[in-house]
Motif scaffolding. Structure first.
Motif, PDB file in Angstrom:
ATOM      1  N   LEU A   1      33.694  -6.917 -61.714  1.00 27.80           N
ATOM      2  CA  LEU A   1      32.798  -5.766 -61.620  1.00 27.80           C
ATOM      3  C   LEU A   1      32.477  -5.151 -62.979  1.00 27.80           C
ATOM      4  O   LEU A   1      31.831  -4.113 -63.048  1.00 27.80           O
TER       5      LEU A   1
ATOM      6  N   LYS B   1      33.859   1.669 -65.820  1.00 26.23           N
ATOM      7  CA  LYS B   1      34.706   2.084 -64.692  1.00 26.23           C
ATOM      8  C   LYS B   1      33.918   2.706 -63.556  1.00 26.23           C
ATOM      9  O   LYS B   1      34.144   2.428 -62.390  1.00 26.23           O
ATOM     10  N   LYS B   2      32.974   3.590 -63.931  1.00 29.33           N
ATOM     11  CA  LYS B   2      32.225   4.302 -62.886  1.00 29.33           C
ATOM     12  C   LYS B   2      31.352   3.353 -62.080  1.00 29.33           C
ATOM     13  O   LYS B   2      31.266   3.460 -60.863  1.00 29.33           O
ATOM     14  N   VAL B   3      30.687   2.441 -62.785  1.00 26.84           N
ATOM     15  CA  VAL B   3      29.840   1.467 -62.098  1.00 26.84           C
ATOM     16  C   VAL B   3      30.702   0.609 -61.184  1.00 26.84           C
ATOM     17  O   VAL B   3      30.378   0.380 -60.012  1.00 26.84           O
ATOM     18  N   ALA B   4      31.839   0.159 -61.715  1.00 20.91           N
ATOM     19  CA  ALA B   4      32.714  -0.707 -60.933  1.00 20.91           C
ATOM     20  C   ALA B   4      33.191   0.003 -59.672  1.00 20.91           C
ATOM     21  O   ALA B   4      33.182  -0.557 -58.572  1.00 20.91           O
ATOM     22  N   GLN B   5      33.579   1.267 -59.829  1.00 22.18           N
ATOM     23  CA  GLN B   5      34.100   1.997 -58.676  1.00 22.18           C
ATOM     24  C   GLN B   5      33.008   2.263 -57.639  1.00 22.18           C
ATOM     25  O   GLN B   5      33.223   2.148 -56.443  1.00 22.18           O
ATOM     26  N   ARG B   6      31.819   2.567 -58.135  1.00 22.89           N
ATOM     27  CA  ARG B   6      30.686   2.792 -57.233  1.00 22.89           C
ATOM     28  C   ARG B   6      30.414   1.540 -56.405  1.00 22.89           C
ATOM     29  O   ARG B   6      30.251   1.597 -55.200  1.00 22.89           O
ATOM     30  N   LEU B   7      30.344   0.405 -57.102  1.00 20.11           N
ATOM     31  CA  LEU B   7      30.061  -0.854 -56.401  1.00 20.11           C
ATOM     32  C   LEU B   7      31.162  -1.153 -55.392  1.00 20.11           C
ATOM     33  O   LEU B   7      30.889  -1.565 -54.262  1.00 20.11           O
ATOM     34  N   ALA B   8      32.415  -0.920 -55.793  1.00 19.32           N
ATOM     35  CA  ALA B   8      33.537  -1.199 -54.891  1.00 19.32           C
ATOM     36  C   ALA B   8      33.420  -0.346 -53.630  1.00 19.32           C
ATOM     37  O   ALA B   8      33.642  -0.811 -52.515  1.00 19.32           O
ATOM     38  N   GLN B   9      33.026   0.921 -53.812  1.00 21.02           N
ATOM     39  CA  GLN B   9      32.914   1.792 -52.650  1.00 21.02           C
ATOM     40  C   GLN B   9      31.776   1.397 -51.732  1.00 21.02           C
ATOM     41  O   GLN B   9      31.751   1.765 -50.574  1.00 21.02           O
TER      42      GLN B   9
END
Lengths: 158, 666
Positions: free
Chosen positions: A21, A25-33
């Motif tokens: 991802l 970090k923010k992009v990765a977490q958004r995509l994960a959610q």
């Protein structure tokens, strides 16, 4: 042979598999959610005017918009692209992954012997028409750029 | 018995675009109240309905993908759950988008709170095994259609039963990497949830503590900070990713299996109808022109219909005023009281009422665009241009509609996603050349310039407005005034037919909101200006000796370099009420007579231009200030906007006037 999406031309029809991802970090977490994880296939559906925003579909269903910069930051390896992509190399064997477009277009392609799963090569790309070499049929089909962009080919490792 | 008298709080939660608003409207009808969540610009809606002997207070939580905070909306939902957990969670999932919806559902179901899941069958194509979902989640699951109201009685029955018997059958277990489970178990033994959190599963609370620092003190009072930090470090080292991502992975693994079991299909279905519409509306070449055409029609519809209505309302107020003035009971009153009643209070009411038609029309068309799914497409089309000034594509619509009237445009910013976008858009809208300012400019340019030059001046003013919006946008982006923008990853929802009921409720709500939140400030502002321009009592109104006149003269050293006389400064003070009355105020300040002659005598073309530039950029009107306060929920932002406008106006006028003088204009 496979390359990440950042190094390649991003145009409609390009498909890639997410390997990680990315470092934001923010992009990765958004995509994960949103349920996007390594292993899913992203396909570029269209690119907005002025070119910096991209609509992608995840595993062929859910669509979302993302900026090119953020898409590039994903570690995402290209597995398929349209015939018109400048990254398609001459004299290398590809396999037809999908013939997109309407049913009539698909029938017309079928009549010329072009369908999913076929092994193909491009021999010549200098003229506006693309010469598609159908390997098993030992036949050459000339396609216009409008037709060629609807034919998505995948990279084979043969 | 006391239990039955108090309201039972039910929280309505879902990911974005699942039909949550439609269900909310279906359940609560018109008994809704809106406000802001504390400290943020996210809208809070609460509605009431009764269910048997219970009074239900339904809280509409903002659309969020998870309780791990990334966006402001998710932060709101998280803090709501950790501070004031509801009695029951009502979670709505979209049957066509089950996989993504279930991510949140699974997370909420582990909280241990009583819960009901409503599966919204938006298109009937998909069969979902409802009992199976219910068994896995350990909560009642009801199939509904929020649009047609099908299944709603069953939903209400289920809700009634849950309120009556709030015990959960079981809490589903989502398997996580062993180290994370171990950490959660260890931590859950140490926290003793008290007060409102008592009913929550301690494992769930432990997970919330591990994934983010915010609000940790509401869960544990004793210092567990270091303990949590150590575990977090160990887990992140072991899994190689942050805890929210690890948690999401576990949830969606479970969700994937559940979707496969409940529907027999691997993934969510592609929507062919959407593809066909998008092929036209998002066309490579025609998409943008089509969007601009739609915006043009929207603009025409709102202001073409709204402005005549505004005029009628104004005429109605004038007629009523002249009728009231001759009524003996009023005509007997002392002059100052009459003046207060008509030039203060009555004027304030007239200003408030005049906004009703455009706000109503604005929100009718806005909710049409939003509910149909076109809003996300518009954002996609405009994103690149808006991104350069630090905004996302949706903000374009607000900025554009600001050229009609700033007030509804600012109220409409609540449609935008993210605190950053909302604040920046709110700060930029007041620089747009609204129709009220246009009236002043048309009047003045016609007097001061020849017929050939006047349209060019107007055009230049529009250009100036665009330029200042772009430059201020760039400046605010560099200054990081509203924090960092959220990553732009926007789901493109399927097209849906908007429902009339939703549109009417939305518009009614916005009008009510305007009346309660903005109107008092507007009336107070109008009365304050009346006070300044009519006192001391024994001098002619708006003259040199009133407080406004004295203020104008006091400020003249500031306005002299701009070529603005004190009389015009008084008119600018009047302009705070509404830009429509500036011209009338000028006439009064210059002592009556033919205003055109007065203007030609007193103001040179260059001075007039400088006056117009100042008018363009300084605070639009009290209604705009009130709207900014109501939307941002912050005096700081409101004050900043005021100062920003005044400073920009002053410098722009100074630059123009002094350059003009140097170049030999007068």
């Amino acid at each position: 042979m496979k390359k990440t999406i950042g190094c390649l031309e991003q145009k409609p029809g390009v498909e890639c598999i997410v390997h990680s991802l990315g470092s934001d970090k923010k992009v990765a977490q958004r995509l994960a959610q949103m349920g996007v994880f390594p292993g899913v296939t992203l396909q570029i559906v269209r690119i907005a005017s002025f070119g910096a925003t991209v609509e992608v579909s995840i595993d062929g269903s859910q669509n979302f918009a993302i900026r090119k910069g953020e898409l590039t930051a994903l570690n995402c390896q290209v597995v398929a692209m349209p015939l018109t992509s400048s990254d398609v190399q001459l004299h290398i064997t590809y396999r037809i992954r999908t013939v997109s477009g309407g049913r009539r277009f698909q029938q017309r392609m079928e009549a010329q012997g072009i369908h999913r799963g076929l092994l193909v090569k491009i021999n010549n790309r200098t003229s506006p028409r693309i010469e598609l070499h159908l390997i098993d049929q030992k036949k050459i089909v000339k396609l216009g750029p409008g037709e060629a962009e609807k034919i998505i080919i995948e990279i084979t490792d043969v | 018995m006391s239990e039955q008298a108090e309201k039972i709080v039910v929280a309505l939660s879902s990911i974005p675009n699942t039909g949550k608003t439609t269900l909310f409207n279906r359940l609560t009808g018109s008994s809704q109240n809106t406000g802001n969540w504390p400290g943020v610009s996210v809208e809070k809606k609460v509605g009431c309905f009764s269910l048997g002997e219970y009074k239900i207070s339904l809280v509409d939580l903002p659309g969020a993908y998870a309780l791990s905070p990334v966006t402001e909306e998710e932060e709101v939902v998280r803090s709501y759950f950790l501070k004031t957990p509801p009695a029951v969670i009502l979670n709505i999932v979209d049957a066509g988008n089950l996989y993504r919806s279930l991510g949140l559902t699974l997370q909420m179901s582990t909280s241990g709170l009583p819960m009901i899941v409503a599966v919204n069958m938006i298109d009937e194509k998909r069969k979902v095994d409802i009992p199976l979902l219910s068994t896995h989640l350990g909560v009642p699951v009801i199939s509904i259609s929020a649009r047609s109201g099908q299944g709603l009685p069953e939903l209400k029955n289920a809700l009634y039963e849950v309120i009556k018997k709030p015990e959960r059958s079981h809490i589903p277990h989502i398997s996580c990497p062993p180290i994370l489970e171990e950490a959660a178990k260890e931590l859950s033994r140490k926290i003793i949830p008290g007060g409102p959190l008592e009913k929550m599963d301690s494992n769930f609370l432990a997970m919330r503590l591990l994934e983010a620092n915010t609000l940790s003190d509401t869960i544990h009072k004793t210092g567990l900070g270091n303990f949590i930090k150590q575990w977090r470090g160990r887990i992140e080292k072991a899994t190689g990713e942050t805890i929210p991502i690890t948690c999401a992975k576990c949830r969606f693994n479970a969700a994937r299996g559940l979707v496969l079991e409940a529907t027999g299909q691997k993934a969510d279905l592609p929507n062919d109808q959407n593809k066909r519409i998008d092929r036209i509306l998002l066309h490579r070449r025609f998409g943008l022109p089509l969007f601009l055409l739609i915006m043009f029609l929207l603009f025409q519809a709102v202001y073409g219909l709204g402005t005549p209505l505004q005029t009628y309302i104004g005429q109605g107020f004038d007629a009523a005023e002249s009728w009231l003035k001759v009524q003996p009971s009023i005509a007997e009153q002392p002059n100052w009281l009459q003046s207060f009643l008509f030039d203060g209070l009555w004027q304030g009411l007239a200003v408030v009422t005049s906004f009703f038609p455009i706000i109503a029309l604005f929100f009718i068309f806005m909710s049409l665009i939003e509910a149909s799914g076109y809003m996300a497409r518009a954002a996609f089309l405009m994103d690149n241009l808006m991104h350069r000034i630090g905004l996302d594509g949706k903000a374009f619509i607000n900025l554009l509609l600001g050229y009609g009237c700033n007030v509804p445009a600012i109220m409409g910013t609540r449609i935008l996603s993210g605190h950053h976008s909302r604040v920046i858009t709110i700060l930029l809208i007041p620089f747009s050349l609204c129709t009220a300012r246009l009236q002043i400019f048309v009047f003045l340019t016609a007097i001061l310039f020849s017929a050939a030059v006047a349209p060019l001046v107007l055009f230049a003013l529009y250009l100036g407005s665009f330029l200042v919006i772009i430059l201020t946008g760039l400046l605010l982006k560099v200054l990081h005034i509203a924090g960092k923008p959220e990553p732009f990853i926007m789901e493109i929802p399927p097209y849906r037919m908007p429902t009339l009921n939703n549109m009417i409720l939305r518009t009614r709500q916005e009008l009510k909101d305007f009346l309660y939140r903005a109107a008092p400030l507007i009336i107070a502002g109008v009365i304050a200006v009346w006070f300044l321009t009519h006192f001391p009592a024994d001098v002619p109104a708006a003259g040199a000796h009133t407080w406004a006149g004295q203020l104008g003269q006091l400020l003249s050293p500031l306005f002299q370099p701009l070529g603005i006389h004190w009389q015009e400064t008084v008119a600018l003070i009047f302009g705070l009420i509404a830009k429509e009355i500036v011209v009338g105020a000028l006439a009064v300040v210059y002592g009556g007579g033919d205003l055109s002659n007065q203007v030609v005598q007193h103001i040179s073309p260059l001075q007039g231009l400088s006056f117009m530039v100042f008018t363009l950029f300084y605070t639009p009107c009290v209604a705009t200030i009130a709207a900014i306060k109501a939307e941002s929920g912050s005096w700081k932002i409101t004050l900043f906007s005021l100062v920003l406008g005044l400073v920009t106006a002053w410098f722009a006028s100074l630059l123009l006037y002094q350059t003009g003088l140097v170049l030999g204009f007068r």
